[in-house]
Design an enzyme around this catalytic site. Structure first.
Site, PDB file in Angstrom:
ATOM      1  N   HIS A 218       0.843  -1.193   0.000  1.00  0.00           N
ATOM      2  CA  HIS A 218       0.000   0.000   0.000  1.00  0.00           C
ATOM      3  C   HIS A 218       0.882   1.248   0.000  1.00  0.00           C
ATOM      4  O   HIS A 218       2.098   1.163   0.229  1.00  0.00           O
ATOM      5  CB  HIS A 218      -0.965   0.009   1.199  1.00  0.00           C
ATOM      6  CG  HIS A 218      -0.296   0.077   2.535  1.00  0.00           C
ATOM      7  ND1 HIS A 218      -0.155  -1.002   3.364  1.00  0.00           N
ATOM      8  CD2 HIS A 218       0.284   1.115   3.190  1.00  0.00           C
ATOM      9  CE1 HIS A 218       0.472  -0.660   4.464  1.00  0.00           C
ATOM     10  NE2 HIS A 218       0.759   0.629   4.378  1.00  0.00           N
TER      11      HIS A 218
HETATM   12  P1  TYD Z   1      -2.359  -4.082   7.743  1.00  0.00           P
HETATM   13  O1  TYD Z   1      -2.729  -2.733   7.192  1.00  0.00           O
HETATM   14  O2  TYD Z   1      -2.846  -5.280   7.021  1.00  0.00           O
HETATM   15  O3  TYD Z   1      -0.779  -4.161   7.866  1.00  0.00           O
HETATM   16  P2  TYD Z   1       0.310  -4.055   6.684  1.00  0.00           P
HETATM   17  O4  TYD Z   1      -0.425  -3.648   5.424  1.00  0.00           O
HETATM   18  O5  TYD Z   1       1.255  -2.971   7.109  1.00  0.00           O
HETATM   19  O6  TYD Z   1       0.956  -5.363   6.556  1.00  0.00           O
HETATM   20  O7  TYD Z   1      -2.835  -4.121   9.256  1.00  0.00           O
HETATM   21  C1  TYD Z   1      -3.162  -5.324   9.917  1.00  0.00           C
HETATM   22  C2  TYD Z   1      -4.342  -5.068  10.853  1.00  0.00           C
HETATM   23  O8  TYD Z   1      -4.014  -4.151  11.888  1.00  0.00           O
HETATM   24  C3  TYD Z   1      -5.557  -4.527  10.128  1.00  0.00           C
HETATM   25  O9  TYD Z   1      -6.700  -5.176  10.652  1.00  0.00           O
HETATM   26  C4  TYD Z   1      -5.594  -3.074  10.535  1.00  0.00           C
HETATM   27  C5  TYD Z   1      -4.922  -3.063  11.894  1.00  0.00           C
HETATM   28  N1  TYD Z   1      -4.171  -1.831  12.179  1.00  0.00           N
HETATM   29  C6  TYD Z   1      -4.629  -0.976  13.158  1.00  0.00           C
HETATM   30  O10 TYD Z   1      -5.681  -1.198  13.790  1.00  0.00           O
HETATM   31  N2  TYD Z   1      -3.927   0.150  13.433  1.00  0.00           N
HETATM   32  C7  TYD Z   1      -2.778   0.454  12.769  1.00  0.00           C
HETATM   33  O11 TYD Z   1      -2.148   1.485  13.064  1.00  0.00           O
HETATM   34  C8  TYD Z   1      -2.310  -0.448  11.745  1.00  0.00           C
HETATM   35  C9  TYD Z   1      -1.064  -0.163  10.974  1.00  0.00           C
HETATM   36  C10 TYD Z   1      -3.044  -1.578  11.483  1.00  0.00           C
END
Ligand code: TYD
Length: 133
Positions: free
Chosen positions: A49
């Site tokens: 992303h």
């Molecule tokens: P995700 O966006 O999938 O992580 P990445 O793309 O960086 O690998 O996030 C995983 C989960 O955590 C998703 O359910 C959203 C949650 N999350 C939060 O609640 N707060 C945050 O600050 C972040 C980064 C993720």
């Protein structure tokens, strides 16, 4: 494409090491959120992303991982393997994190709270967005 990788000041003595990070001093923005990833399973790639309005510093405080940064024109791969190294990730930058060692703890300092609307999760949409801005 410029990569900004900080080498934070280490306060070492015979007891061990310590790194201190202060906003607007070591970190170029107000730190509104901290999150970290650990127990990342082998072969997993995360991220995929970009953000419209979010700056981050990625610090692999334990273990190691690789980060692919892509501004829509160029791609660069940065390895994070020291607890005193910080990779600056500006807005409008596609990122993927992978090659996590089994003991990796990847900590992220972020300039904004979690806002799902700030995410661009579709790569073609990202390319369109960076062309328009
Ligand atoms: P995700 O966006 O999938 O992580 P990445 O793309 O960086 O690998 O996030 C995983 C989960 O955590 C998703 O359910 C959203 C949650 N999350 C939060 O609640 N707060 C945050 O600050 C972040 C980064 C993720």
């Amino acid at each position: 494409m410029q990569i900004i990788k900080y080498a934070f000041q280490q306060h070492g003595d015979d007891r061990g090491m310590l790194v201190a990070l202060e906003e607007f001093d070591d970190i170029p923005f107000e730190i509104k959120r901290v999150y970290y990833m650990y127990d990342t399973k082998g072969g997993v790639h995360r991220g995929f992303h970009a953000h419209k309005n979010l700056e981050q510093i990625l610090i692999c405080i334990h273990g190691s991982c690789d980060v692919l940064l892509d501004n829509g024109k160029q791609k660069k791969i940065v390895s994070l393997e020291k607890p005193y190294e910080g990779l600056y990730v500006p807005n409008n930058m596609w990122r993927e994190m992978y090659n996590f060692s089994s003991d990796a703890v990847l900590m992220v300092l972020a300039s904004e709270h979690y806002v799902e609307a700030d995410y661009i999760r579709d790569y073609d949409e990202f390319l369109k967005f960076v062309k328009e801005t």
